[in-house]
Design a protein around this motif. Structure first.
Motif, PDB file in Angstrom:
ATOM      1  N   LEU A 160      32.012 -19.172  16.692  1.00  0.00           N
ATOM      2  CA  LEU A 160      31.875 -20.620  16.848  1.00  0.00           C
ATOM      3  C   LEU A 160      30.445 -21.062  16.548  1.00  0.00           C
ATOM      4  N   LEU A 161      29.500 -20.660  17.373  1.00  0.00           N
ATOM      5  CA  LEU A 161      28.096 -21.005  17.133  1.00  0.00           C
ATOM      6  C   LEU A 161      27.479 -20.067  16.109  1.00  0.00           C
ATOM      7  N   ALA A 162      27.613 -18.771  16.362  1.00  0.00           N
ATOM      8  CA  ALA A 162      27.155 -17.758  15.407  1.00  0.00           C
ATOM      9  C   ALA A 162      28.370 -17.257  14.635  1.00  0.00           C
ATOM     10  N   ARG A 163      28.263 -17.255  13.309  1.00  0.00           N
ATOM     11  CA  ARG A 163      29.356 -16.801  12.470  1.00  0.00           C
ATOM     12  C   ARG A 163      29.089 -15.382  12.009  1.00  0.00           C
ATOM     13  N   TRP A 164      30.122 -14.590  11.977  1.00  0.00           N
ATOM     14  CA  TRP A 164      30.029 -13.176  11.618  1.00  0.00           C
ATOM     15  C   TRP A 164      31.091 -12.880  10.571  1.00  0.00           C
ATOM     16  N   TYR A 222      35.586 -15.596  18.643  1.00  0.00           N
ATOM     17  CA  TYR A 222      36.721 -15.483  17.726  1.00  0.00           C
ATOM     18  C   TYR A 222      37.206 -16.820  17.178  1.00  0.00           C
ATOM     19  N   HIS A 223      36.467 -17.887  17.432  1.00  0.00           N
ATOM     20  CA  HIS A 223      36.857 -19.172  16.848  1.00  0.00           C
ATOM     21  C   HIS A 223      36.877 -19.060  15.324  1.00  0.00           C
ATOM     22  N   GLY A 224      37.935 -19.565  14.715  1.00  0.00           N
ATOM     23  CA  GLY A 224      38.048 -19.497  13.269  1.00  0.00           C
ATOM     24  C   GLY A 224      38.298 -18.101  12.735  1.00  0.00           C
ATOM     25  N   PHE A 243       0.830  -1.196   0.000  1.00  0.00           N
ATOM     26  CA  PHE A 243       0.000   0.000   0.000  1.00  0.00           C
ATOM     27  C   PHE A 243       0.875   1.261   0.000  1.00  0.00           C
ATOM     28  N   GLU A 244       1.899   1.243   0.849  1.00  0.00           N
ATOM     29  CA  GLU A 244       2.879   2.338   0.863  1.00  0.00           C
ATOM     30  C   GLU A 244       4.179   1.786   0.303  1.00  0.00           C
ATOM     31  N   ARG A 245       4.411   1.998  -0.970  1.00  0.00           N
ATOM     32  CA  ARG A 245       5.525   1.385  -1.656  1.00  0.00           C
ATOM     33  C   ARG A 245       6.795   2.233  -1.515  1.00  0.00           C
ATOM     34  N   SER A 246       7.907   1.520  -1.415  1.00  0.00           N
ATOM     35  CA  SER A 246       9.213   2.176  -1.269  1.00  0.00           C
ATOM     36  C   SER A 246      10.160   1.620  -2.320  1.00  0.00           C
ATOM     37  N   LEU A 247      10.860   2.507  -2.986  1.00  0.00           N
ATOM     38  CA  LEU A 247      11.877   2.131  -3.968  1.00  0.00           C
ATOM     39  C   LEU A 247      13.194   2.773  -3.549  1.00  0.00           C
ATOM     40  N   ARG A 248      14.189   1.938  -3.310  1.00  0.00           N
ATOM     41  CA  ARG A 248      15.485   2.436  -2.850  1.00  0.00           C
ATOM     42  C   ARG A 248      16.560   1.998  -3.838  1.00  0.00           C
ATOM     43  N   VAL A 249      17.296   2.966  -4.369  1.00  0.00           N
ATOM     44  CA  VAL A 249      18.377   2.703  -5.315  1.00  0.00           C
ATOM     45  C   VAL A 249      19.695   3.011  -4.622  1.00  0.00           C
ATOM     46  N   ILE A 250      20.567   2.015  -4.549  1.00  0.00           N
ATOM     47  CA  ILE A 250      21.819   2.141  -3.791  1.00  0.00           C
ATOM     48  C   ILE A 250      22.993   1.886  -4.728  1.00  0.00           C
ATOM     49  N   PRO A 251      23.745   2.914  -5.125  1.00  0.00           N
ATOM     50  CA  PRO A 251      24.947   2.676  -5.938  1.00  0.00           C
ATOM     51  C   PRO A 251      25.965   1.840  -5.170  1.00  0.00           C
ATOM     52  N   PHE A 252      26.578   0.899  -5.848  1.00  0.00           N
ATOM     53  CA  PHE A 252      27.569   0.058  -5.176  1.00  0.00           C
ATOM     54  C   PHE A 252      28.737   0.875  -4.661  1.00  0.00           C
ATOM     55  N   ALA A 253      29.060   1.957  -5.344  1.00  0.00           N
ATOM     56  CA  ALA A 253      30.186   2.789  -4.904  1.00  0.00           C
ATOM     57  C   ALA A 253      29.911   3.441  -3.565  1.00  0.00           C
ATOM     58  N   ARG A 254      28.618   3.525  -3.153  1.00  0.00           N
ATOM     59  CA  ARG A 254      28.285   4.158  -1.880  1.00  0.00           C
ATOM     60  C   ARG A 254      28.395   3.184  -0.705  1.00  0.00           C
ATOM     61  N   ILE A 255      28.397   1.895  -1.003  1.00  0.00           N
ATOM     62  CA  ILE A 255      28.417   0.888   0.059  1.00  0.00           C
ATOM     63  C   ILE A 255      29.839   0.754   0.583  1.00  0.00           C
ATOM     64  N   HIS A 256      30.017   1.033   1.872  1.00  0.00           N
ATOM     65  CA  HIS A 256      31.343   0.981   2.482  1.00  0.00           C
ATOM     66  C   HIS A 256      31.607  -0.332   3.204  1.00  0.00           C
ATOM     67  N   ASN A 257      30.584  -0.925   3.756  1.00  0.00           N
ATOM     68  CA  ASN A 257      30.778  -2.112   4.576  1.00  0.00           C
ATOM     69  C   ASN A 257      29.692  -3.127   4.246  1.00  0.00           C
ATOM     70  N   VAL A 258      30.100  -4.373   4.072  1.00  0.00           N
ATOM     71  CA  VAL A 258      29.176  -5.477   3.851  1.00  0.00           C
ATOM     72  C   VAL A 258      29.331  -6.443   5.022  1.00  0.00           C
ATOM     73  N   ALA A 259      28.261  -6.645   5.775  1.00  0.00           N
ATOM     74  CA  ALA A 259      28.305  -7.510   6.953  1.00  0.00           C
ATOM     75  C   ALA A 259      27.364  -8.680   6.758  1.00  0.00           C
ATOM     76  N   LEU A 260      27.890  -9.891   6.896  1.00  0.00           N
ATOM     77  CA  LEU A 260      27.105 -11.114   6.858  1.00  0.00           C
ATOM     78  C   LEU A 260      27.132 -11.750   8.235  1.00  0.00           C
ATOM     79  N   GLN A 261      25.971 -12.067   8.767  1.00  0.00           N
ATOM     80  CA  GLN A 261      25.895 -12.632  10.107  1.00  0.00           C
ATOM     81  C   GLN A 261      25.061 -13.901  10.076  1.00  0.00           C
ATOM     82  N   GLN A 262      25.556 -14.931  10.762  1.00  0.00           N
ATOM     83  CA  GLN A 262      24.856 -16.207  10.865  1.00  0.00           C
ATOM     84  C   GLN A 262      24.769 -16.622  12.325  1.00  0.00           C
TER      85      GLN A 262
END
Length: 499
Positions: free
Chosen positions: A277-281, A259-261, A91-110
């Motif tokens: 160890l249990l959660a990977r970051w 800090y395992h691994g 109903f309230e739509r959002s469109l976000r355009v993000i240039p890759f050059a603007r992205i400074h940090n990529v964080a993956l968390q498990q």
């Protein structure tokens, strides 16, 4: 979480097709929302008895489930050239355009649950804004790694890359190093103190009753065995030693979990850290996003012949700094830390810096803030314990000695590439930054500075966290401060800011 050389990141996401989140993403959104509302829901379940109030927690959970499913069905992302496109809402739509050059940090968390389903939470962060540019909860691990690779290729060059650069491991922490990290850290004490504070907030009477019971048992045991003064002293020391060992053991356990691994790797011009160890970051950032560096050496570090190397990246908000690339070397030998700096800053000449010591005669200014505190404590202790309270004044000679040692270690260095300061005695640190990363200079003089003919030069960079020591030069002779300020000002005016 799987390392980059185990499951391949695979091909980049299709540039023409929009993609959904993982089919189980609604479950992870629900879990995250339940963490925020768990206390109100438990309060309703416990105290909302009678009539139909017991149904409200179930209704609340049902609403959260609907919202989680809604986000899954209305969230899309895709790649258009050199930018990421995110669509959300119905109903309230959002469109976000993000240039890759603007992205400074990529964080993956498990978390452990993420690893069961083979998914990961992805955060794409920039140097501005109060929240991540995009937060995807959650993607298949292969898609998450592919998105990270896409940012790595296009964020720096804004062009397609046909081959994956080779990954080079700069630092890996074996089990023994993680044990040393637990020994030098105070993570166990911090967690125990936080838990104690939380318990006190919940039930202060229960805590006091527990202390009374334990104290009564200990003194009763000592009375039954007719302990003298020596036995009391030995027992107290044994209890303190036992508490220290328990806290250090807990710190080692937390270090193993976090800090395992641990692996610091370099892929092209981008640094990646993964650990847990249990959660990977896993997080990655371009080398040029590093704004300032901090080399730390505590007392236990010196006993174990180790140091720690941290960096500040171009992430504005303090809560984002907790997820940003920060620890390059949680613990390593001094030689390895120097080698890392030399590798990442090859033109800085870190090991050949000409350190200029500051006048040690200003040591008394370091002890000045301590004097009012000691006097206040002495007055309070004397009012409560009489003449015995004057023993608090014994802290002043110790503080004066520490201030004298600190003043003798204070120094600064500057060349055509970096500016650096060093301070501390018990806990020592070296703080430095490239000249191209300096954003502002400030020369200040307090009334005491004017009386002593000195000045303080403050150097500002982006991304400094609350726990980072300031990059400043205190007690500079006024003429030297003016000359250094003029030299750095000319350099900053001539060279562009790189961040």
């Amino acid at each position: 979480m799987t390392t980059p050389d185990a499951p391949s990141p695979g091909a980049a996401p299709d540039a023409t097709a929009e993609r959904r989140l993982h089919p189980m993403s609604w479950l992870f959104v629900l879990v995250q929302q339940l963490k925020q509302f768990v206390l109100p829901l438990v309060a309703l379940l416990v105290f909302g008895r009678g009539d139909r109030n017991e149904l409200w927690p179930l209704i609340g959970v049902a609403v959260l489930v609907v919202l989680s499913l809604w986000q899954y069905f209305t969230y899309r992302y895709g790649v258009a050239g050199d930018r990421l496109v995110v669509r959300s809402g119905l109903f309230e739509r959002s469109l976000r355009v993000i240039p890759f050059a603007r992205i400074h940090n990529v964080a993956l968390q498990q978390s452990a649950l993420h690893r069961v389903f083979g998914v990961a939470e992805v955060r794409l962060e920039s140097a501005g804004g109060s929240k991540p540019e995009a937060q995807m909860r959650v993607l298949k691990l292969e898609d998450a790694l592919a998105l990270e690779a896409l940012v790595r290729h296009r964020g720096a060059t804004a062009m397609e890359s046909s081959s994956e650069p080779e990954s080079t491991t700069l630092l890996a922490l074996p089990f023994g190093e993680i044990v040393r990290l637990g020994l030098v850290s105070n993570r166990g004490l911090v967690v125990v103190a936080a838990a104690f504070a939380a318990i006190v907030q919940i039930s202060q009477r229960a805590v006091m009753d527990t202390f009374r019971s334990v104290g009564k048992w200990l003194f009763g045991f000592a009375g039954e065995h007719h302990f003298g003064l020596t036995q009391y002293v030995v027992s107290a020391l044994a209890l303190v030693l036992f508490a220290i060992l328990v806290l250090r053991g807990f710190s080692i356990l937390l270090a193993l979990l976090q800090y395992h691994g641990f692996r610091l790797s370099e892929i092209g011009r981008r640094l990646t850290v993964e650990r847990g160890l249990l959660a990977r970051w896993r997080t990655s950032a371009s080398r040029r996003r590093i704004q300032a560096w901090t080399l730390t050496e505590g007392t236990l570090h010196r006993l174990l012949k180790r140091r720690s190397l941290d960096v500040d990246t171009a992430v504005a908000e303090e809560h984002q700094q907790q997820r940003a690339l920060r620890e390059l070397a949680p613990i390593a030998t001094p030689a390895h830390c120097d080698a890392l700096i030399e590798h990442l800053l090859p033109r800085a000449g870190w090991t050949q810096l000409d350190w200029r010591e500051l006048p040690a005669s200003n040591w008394w200014r370091l002890v000045l803030p301590t004097i009012p505190v000691v006097i206040a404590i002495t007055i309070a202790a004397s009012w409560r314990f009489g003449a015995w309270g004057l023993l608090a004044l014994a802290w002043l000679p110790s503080a004066a000695f520490a201030a004298h040692r600190r003043a003798r270690r204070m120094a600064y260095a500057a060349n055509a590439e970096i500016v650096a300061v060093r301070e501390g005695w018990w806990t020592r640190h070296w703080r430095f930054a490239e000249l191209d990363k300096l954003q502002a200079l400030q020369l200040t003089r307090s009334p005491l500075d004017r009386r002593c003919g000195t000045a303080t030069l403050h150097l500002d960079t982006s991304g400094a966290g609350a726990l980072s020591p300031p990059l400043r030069m205190r007690f500079l002779p006024h003429e030297d401060a003016l000359a250094l300020y003029a030299s750095l000002s000319r350099t900053l005016a001539r060279r562009p800011l790189r961040w």
